[in-house]
Design an enzyme around this catalytic site. Sequence first.
Site, short mmCIF file in Angstrom:
data_model
loop_
_atom_site.label_atom_id
_atom_site.label_comp_id
_atom_site.label_asym_id
_atom_site.label_seq_id
_atom_site.Cartn_x
_atom_site.Cartn_y
_atom_site.Cartn_z
N LEU A 211 0.93 -1.03 0.12
CA LEU A 211 -0.04 0.10 -0.06
C LEU A 211 0.99 1.06 -0.07
O LEU A 211 1.80 1.09 0.97
CB LEU A 211 -0.98 0.08 1.33
N ASP A 212 0.65 2.19 -0.96
CA ASP A 212 1.50 3.39 -0.93
C ASP A 212 1.37 3.95 0.45
O ASP A 212 0.27 3.95 1.17
CB ASP A 212 1.18 4.16 -2.04
N ALA A 213 2.33 4.94 0.55
CA ALA A 213 2.31 5.83 2.00
C ALA A 213 1.02 6.27 2.12
O ALA A 213 0.69 6.62 3.50
CB ALA A 213 3.61 6.56 2.00
N SER B 93 -1.88 5.51 1.33
CA SER B 93 -3.14 4.72 1.44
C SER B 93 -3.06 4.09 2.78
O SER B 93 -2.05 3.69 3.46
CB SER B 93 -3.25 3.64 0.09
#
Length: 254
Positions: A118-120, A122
């Site tokens: 998960l990107d930062a 998200s």
Amino acid sequence: MSRRSPMPPNSSTPPGQERLQKVLASAGVGSRRASEELIARGKVIVDGRVARLGDKVNPETAEIYVNGERVVADTRLVYIAMNKPRGVVSTMADERGREALADYLGSVEQRVYHVGRLDADSEGLLLLTNDGQLAHKLMHPSYEVPKTYLAEVAGPMSRAASRRLLAGVELEDGPVRADSFKIVDTLGRTAQVEIVLHEGRKHVVRRLLEEVGHPVSRLIRTAIGPIKLGDLKVGRTRRLSATEVASLFRAVED
């Protein structure tokens, strides 16, 4: 008269092997008596064959199924669900000093790895495990394990945009199509939508929604296959139950 040397103890159990009913009980299947009944009824499969009473197995290597469900008997393997907070990077440690996953694992002794990313910016469900084989299958697109996301986007959203998402959108690295999509709520210039994908490309949900004209302001992953985020609080972790682990194996075996 010379004394005889004592005979070495005679063990009928090879090193690393234990009675199957004991292994099943330790894995949470039931009591030893209940496990014996399952074995006697032919409900237990070990390494592809029907088990029998008296069988012994190595819990670290045996592939065990009970009533068609995979049972993980290797106590070294761990399966963890985490509700990743926004701003935390999806690495175990960060060379730039940002908050990372290991900061939230507390007393977990095993070295685990995250399943997917998960990107930062998200948040939501991440799975962590040291079961490399299962992790690979969960991440590989050929197994088509769905991931469910709740997104806040610029709204309102038109039916045309919804149809495009389901029909497929061409991105710079190839086409992508939502497995399912629905509008959950609309409030003024913001819409809340649920989108399901089995894709794992970088930022794919954000890029897909932006391509149809609805950039994301907040993104939460709520499920990975059969495992749901539920009411797990932000920043907290929990061990998956034996039933949940079995459901993950079923998701990559169907």
